[in-house]
Design an enzyme around this catalytic site. Structure first.
Site, short mmCIF file in Angstrom:
data_model
loop_
_atom_site.label_atom_id
_atom_site.label_comp_id
_atom_site.label_asym_id
_atom_site.label_seq_id
_atom_site.Cartn_x
_atom_site.Cartn_y
_atom_site.Cartn_z
CG ASN B 248 -2.32 -0.46 0.86
OD1 ASN B 248 -2.98 0.13 0.01
ND2 ASN B 248 -2.76 -1.54 1.48
CB ILE B 274 -13.15 -7.78 1.14
CG1 ILE B 274 -12.63 -6.91 0.00
CG2 ILE B 274 -13.44 -6.95 2.38
CD1 ILE B 274 -13.68 -5.97 -0.58
CB CYS B 336 -7.89 -2.96 7.94
SG CYS B 336 -9.56 -2.27 7.88
CB SER B 337 -7.18 -0.86 3.51
OG SER B 337 -6.19 -1.85 3.33
CG ASP B 338 -10.84 1.83 2.57
OD1 ASP B 338 -10.09 2.81 2.40
OD2 ASP B 338 -11.17 1.06 1.65
CD1 TRP B 340 -14.64 -0.86 4.75
CD2 TRP B 340 -14.98 1.34 4.62
NE1 TRP B 340 -14.36 -0.47 3.48
CE2 TRP B 340 -14.56 0.88 3.36
CE3 TRP B 340 -15.28 2.70 4.78
CZ2 TRP B 340 -14.42 1.72 2.25
CZ3 TRP B 340 -15.14 3.54 3.69
CH2 TRP B 340 -14.71 3.05 2.43
CG ASP B 341 -14.44 -4.40 4.96
OD1 ASP B 341 -15.66 -4.49 5.09
OD2 ASP B 341 -13.88 -3.90 3.96
CE LYS B 378 -17.10 -0.10 0.87
NZ LYS B 378 -16.60 0.40 -0.42
NE ARG B 382 -16.63 -4.91 2.40
CZ ARG B 382 -16.24 -4.03 1.48
NH1 ARG B 382 -16.82 -4.02 0.28
NH2 ARG B 382 -15.27 -3.18 1.73
#
Lengths: 552, 621
Positions: B248, B274, B336-338, B340-341, B378, B382
């Site tokens: 990243n 994901i 994590c990255s965003d 939200w997961d 999301k 998802r």
């Protein structure tokens, strides 16, 4: 006594015992003829009493003068003893080794054990073949008891009394015995009262490569068929294996000679394949460091659940023949003392509500395993930690218990006994103070005079104080045939056996306790409601009777 | 309705999913605006919500008709055979349309009408109040305050309006930090542990690239550290595998450089993204959906799918959080990255381990509202609510539920709710029947006016609470307990009741759980009965003493007639039914005859009518 020379050091102080999930205990280690004992001489710490016969293997290692003995038990437990002093440690190790591998059965603990409990019922007489037969004789007159094997001359691995078709005389039985492996002529295993169909079992027919036949054998098994009906022969070996057996004088029933029978081959593994499966499984379960992939691949590679599925499927097939197809069956493998018994006994669990009660299950073990000549002594001589390759060990009985557990999981209210009962039977099959599982068959047991010289396991189990530990609080008798699911998704690793020493079951035990409490409380409340209702009814009657007298 | 050409097809066959002998049921298929309905000859109904349909496939024509294979998001798989190809084609086309809606307004929630009035509906939406929840945790307090920076969604569109941040973090610091974080998701409070004064915070990855830094962001992390007087350091947990995080950096994102942040301890925990999770589940479903599956294929498939490995990774990360808080009193920042997961998974599970409130029915709803719904997991993307990018679909929330299930297995008395509750929630994240899970963040939900136009799921679950109670729950002993699950691999099992929820033949035929649940209910009833009886008896006795007194006064004492006493005809009344049906064995009916699958030998000779002397009468469902 004889053991004195084997015990080089009877006692060592300052030994530290390590067990998973328990704090280490320091105490005095004592060796007796049959036990390894560790006592801390403190009131509130538990002592260790381990039967030498429960020891499967030991490892020793040294760090300086501190020796460590790792004891691996037949019930899969592993304990560690730290022993100060190299000589003591070596002495203890070699003594344990010698004492846990005694050659002579008569030196085993059951011959020395004196019960500390009151015997209510002598287990040696709890399940007599004559009594078992009476259960059938009210429903059918087509069968009889035969004493042809009274002296164990016809079949050394059969009991003196067997159930055979009434129309077949003892002379014919003797002839059939010469045509079946180990003299194991077809005998009745189970009579299904609902439709009169039966399960018979035997050894393989000795057809050999030239297709030998035996008219008496054909007559015997045909005698069990109703007019115009067909039966099934379930061979627990694959067709391939059965065909190969012909080269060694064995074989299977040819269609031409048994036109009324349809043969089905299944493939249940035997001997070292099963033993290796057990060794691999226990090894996988004992390693806590495995990552997920390794654990799953080891579990898979052990093939244990594959064996479970195969055995259960065959048993279901047998039960299906009887109950759904209305056909009698004959089951055999090669000797008829291993996979055959797994199938006949599990089919009965599926079909017969009685075999799901405690007493009924004991009778089943007695009839289908002990009397039927499963060689317990050979099969259970070593367990999952034995390194020496011996030919006869195999966890056949453990697989059977595991299958029962699988069914119990799927029908948790249909069994009078609980998981502890099955675990207890597993333990006693491998190491016990009782004589029940000694010897390989009735003939050996007679010679050993077990009935006179040892105590029966059933005498110990069948006392109210013991029974309550083994009773399933959810049990409610049902007369249904119970068909288990044999899909891989429905089968599970028997944690109570294989993970028993590898993780704490505290929360599960507490939850079970709570289940018992709720059930007990329910009973209490029901009883109380009944009493109150009766009281109220009495009062109401008194009232209605009392009233008129007030106005004479 | 414009998508529906054929509403009813007769003589349709429903194949048994696992039968190797092509067992089937014949019945009629109906297509409604919201459901596909199959009614078999035993009048048993199978309802399939259009929104639950994940895929519809038309298989090559066979002699008996045209096969239609439908796979659902709740892991139901149905295999129909429609006699005429044209009907099959019509149904197929309709389902394709109906299962993939283009607009939110066409989802079931906007037409679902449970007959509640407006005020009831609004009350339903107000059932879970996150401000109350933060208050329960003990914020705002001297170290943490409510920030109004995002009141108008100006800083971060995917965050909720109300955010809790360290008191010493000024607005410029927050704004500055948000510019340095992916999607503006700057570090905020997720859970506050009052006793330890430690916090679990969450954010997205920093836009650090190879060397960029942001003083405001560093300040904000320092402020979070200072907000916890009990520890001199805090953990920053990047839930991604290290390799992914490093990759990243090339895109100008990345992870915190320990040198730039004072007093942080940085840690990767290696949960996959994901896409990996989506294909893992796909593999799992392929394996367990196979007919005639053998044990070794099942386990090697389970292994190669990686599913349980991922579950364990999520669990291990959550345990890391709980341990940091409990053993070291340290605060933890998770991303994590965003954010939200994996971040939602780990923060919510970590809080669940720490706080027994989240293990109650209501608390679990609050937890989902907080860490999943409000923080912008999301859901619509998802779960694939709308016809959108299939690459955005991923079973992240399903994994969370599975982790919770594993905890309920290890701690059977720690949860107020049972497995059915988890399954029901899973059902509804996909059903689009309620508004809770529609949209991808709070802002979007407000724009959709969900509170006006749809209903909230939670009040319906609470009304049905009885079904979801764990009869073994012991609230007292659990109150202060922090769960310390054992994550040795052998503790993780395949969740049969989730992935084979509708494949009844694979389930145990008697459920201890249901029996105990009913017995608990019965016990309550019996307690009532006893009270009732006791008071009646008391009344009678009082009356009798009065009578006796009167009689004595009248000087006419009658000795009790013994004859009368014995003639009392007492019938032992049957008590409440002991739920025979529950103990009875399920599925002994001909439609569910698993017995024929033990061997193929019998498939030919299967009797048309199986005579069952036992069983049928006592069958449940």
């Amino acid at each position: 006594m004889e053991f004195a020379e084997l015990i080089k050091t009877p006692r060592v102080d300052n030994v530290v015992l390590h067990r998973p999930f328990y704090p280490a205990v320091e105490g005095t280690l004592c060796l007796t003829g049959h036990h390894l004992i560790l006592s801390s001489r403190q009131d509130n710490t538990e002592e260790l009493w381990l039967l030498h016969s429960n020891i499967d293997a030991i490892d020793k290692r040294f760090v300086g003068s501190l020796g460590t003995i790792i004891i691996k038990c037949k019930d899969f437990r592993i304990i560690q003893l730290d022993i100060p002093g190299m000589e003591e440690c070596l002495n203890i190790a070699s003594s344990i080794e010698a004492l846990s591998t005694l050659d002579s059965i008569t030196l085993m603990y059951p011959f020395f054990y004196r019960p500390m409990f009151e015997v209510i019922e002598d287990g040696w007489h709890s399940f007599l073949p004559e009594q078992e037969f009476e259960l059938y004789s009210s429903a059918t007159s087509e069968w009889r008891l035969s004493y042809v094997n009274k002296e164990f001359a016809v079949c050394p691995s059969y009991p003196p009394i067997v159930i055979v078709p009434k129309s077949i005389d003892d002379e014919a039985l003797r002839k059939v015995a010469t045509f079946r492996h180990g003299g194991r002529f077809p005998v009745l295993s189970y009579y299904y009262k609902k439709n009169g169909m039966v399960i018979m079992r035997s050894g393989q027919p000795l057809t050999g490569t030239n297709g030998r036949r035996c008219k008496e054998d054909e007559k015997l098994i045909n005698a069990t068929l109703r007019a115009g009906k067909r039966g099934y022969i379930i061979d627990t070996r694959s067709l391939n294996v059965a065909q190969q057996a012909r080269a060694r004088g064995g074989g299977f029933e040819q269609e031409a000679h048994y036109p009324q029978w349809r043969r089905i081959h299944k493939s249940i593994e035997r001997y070292h394949v099963l033993q290796e499966s057990l060794i691999k499984l226990v090894e996988a379960c004992n390693d806590q460091t495995h990552n997920m992939d390794r654990w799953l691949s080891k579990l898979e590679a052990s093939n244990w659940l594959t064996h479970i599925k195969e055995i259960l499927t065959t048993a279901c097939l047998a039960a299906q023949c009887i109950d759904r197809e209305g056909a009698s069956i004959l089951i055999h493998g090669t000797e008829g003392t291993d996979s055959t018994l797994q199938v006949t006994s599990l089919a009965q669990i599926i079909l017969d509500p009685r075999s799901r009660t405690i007493r009924g299950f004991e009778a089943l073990v007695e009839r289908e395993w002990l009397q039927a000549g499963h060689p317990f002594q050979q099969r259970c001589a070593q367990s999952a930690y034995c390194s020496s390759k011996q030919k006869w060990e195999a966890p056949v009985f453990l697989l059977f218990l595991d299958c029962v557990w699988q069914i119990l999981r799927q029908f948790p209210c249909s069994f009078e006994f609980n998981e502890h009962f099955l675990v207890m039977l597993f333990e006693h099959a491998y190491a016990s103070q009782f004589g029940t599982f000694l010897g390989n068959n009735e003939s050996e047991r007679c010679k050993l005079k077990l009935q006179q010289k040892t105590m029966s396991l059933w005498s110990w189990v069948n006392r109210p104080s013991k029974l309550c530990q083994f009773t399933n609080p959810l049990f409610e008798a049902n007369n249904l045939v119970i068909w288990p699911s044999v899909a891989p998704q429905s089968l599970q690793l028997w944690e109570g056996i294989f993970l028993r020493w590898n993780r704490s079951s505290k929360y599960q035990d507490e939850a079970y306790e709570e289940v018992v409490n709720i059930i007990e409380y329910n009973k209490e409340l029901q009883a109380k409601v009944n009493i109150l209702r009766r009281q109220l009814a009495e009062l109401e009657t008194e009232d209605s009777c009392g009233r008129p007298s007030e106005h004479p | 309705m414009e998508h529906i050409r054929t509403t009813k097809v007769e003589q349709v066959k429903l194949l048994d999913r696992f039968s190797t002998s092509n067992k089937s049921l014949t019945g009629t298929l109906y297509l409604t605006a919201t459901h596909l309905l199959f009614i078999d000859s035993h009048q048993k109904e199978t309802w399939i919500l259009h929104h639950h349909i994940a895929s519809v496939e038309k298989l090559p024509l066979t002699t008996s008709g045209c096969p239609l294979l439908i796979q659902c998001k709740n892991f139901r798989t149905v295999h129909f055979i429609v006699p005429r190809e044209r009907d099959c084609h019509d149904i197929y086309n309709s389902l394709l349309q109906l299962s993939k809606q283009a607009k939110y307004e066409d989802l079931y929630a906007f037409s679902y009408n449970p007959k509640q009035n407006d005020s009831e509906r609004l009350q339903g939406w107000q059932l879970i109040d996150l401000t109350e929840e933060y208050k329960r945790m003990g914020v705002p307090n001297s170290n943490w305050q409510l920030s109004d920076a995002n009141r108008e969604y100006k800083i971060c569109e995917t965050y909720p309006r109300e955010l809790y941040v360290p008191r010493i973090a000024s607005k410029p610091i927050i704004v500055g930090s948000s510019k340095f974080r992916s999607k503006g998701r700057f570090p905020v409070l997720s859970y506050y542990h009052q006793d330890k004064e430690a916090a679990i915070c969450r954010c997205s990855q920093p836009l650090s690239g190879f060397s960029a830094r942001c003083l405001e962001d560093e300040h904000l992390l320092q402020a979070i550290g200072k907000a916890n007087p009990a520890s001199r350091y805090m953990y920053v947990v990047d839930t991604r595998p290290k390799l992914n995080a490093m990759a990243n950096r090339a895109a100008g994102k990345g992870y915190e450089n320990e040198d730039n942040y004072s007093n942080i301890r940085f840690q990767f925990v290696g949960i996959e993204n994901i896409h990996v999770m989506r294909s893992s589940l796909q593999k799992l479903l392929e394996v367990n959906g196979a007919k005639g599956l053998c044990v070794s294929d099942f386990y090697s498939g389970l292994e190669s799918s990686g599913w349980l490995r991922h579950i364990k990774a999520v669990m291990d990360a959550a345990i890391f959080l709980a341990k940091a808080v409990m053993a070291e009193s340290a605060s933890v920042l998770v991303h994590c990255s965003d954010g939200w997961d994996r971040t939602s998974q780990v923060c919510s599970l970590g809080s669940l381990l720490l706080d027994s409130y989240y293990r109650t029915i209501r608390g679990f709803m609050v937890l989902i509202e907080k860490d999943w719904i409000s923080f912008g997991h999301k859901f619509s993307e998802r779960c694939g609510h709308l016809d959108g990018d299939p690459k955005e679909v991923s079973p992240v929330f399903t994994q969370f539920l599975e982790c919770v299930w594993h905890l309920t297995e290890q701690f059977p008395q720690a949860f107020e709710f049972n497995e059915a509750f988890l399954l029901q929630i899973h059902e509804h994240i996909h059903s689009c029947q309620f508004g809770n899970f529609l949209g991808n963040c709070q802002k979007e939900r407000e724009e959709l006016k969900l509170e006006e136009k749809t209903y909230s799921l939670w009040p319906f679950l609470l009304d049905d609470q009885k079904k979801y109670l764990n009869p073994l729950y012991s609230s007292k002993s659990q109150r202060l307990m922090v769960l310390e699950p054992n994550t040795v691999s052998f503790n993780f099992k395949f969740w049969r009741n989730m992935y084979h929820q509708f494949d009844r033949t694979l389930h145990p035929r008697q459920s201890v759980f249901n029996i105990i649940m009913n017995m608990n209910e019965q016990n309550k009833q019996l307690e009532e009965d006893i009270k009732d009886l006791e008071s009646k008896i008391k009344q009678h006795k009082n009356k009798q003493t009065e009578d006796i007194l009167t009689k004595e006064l009248l000087n006419s004492v009658h000795p009790e007639s013994p004859a009368l006493k014995t003639s009392l005809c007492l019938k032992e009344q049957t008590l409440l039914p002991v739920n025979d049906a529950l103990r009875a064995i399920e599925g002994s009916n001909p439609a569910d005859n698993r017995y024929s699958d033990y061997a193929e030998e019998f498939s030919k000779s299967e009797p048309t009518v199986v005579s069952l002397e036992y069983g049928v009468a006592r069958m449940t469902c």
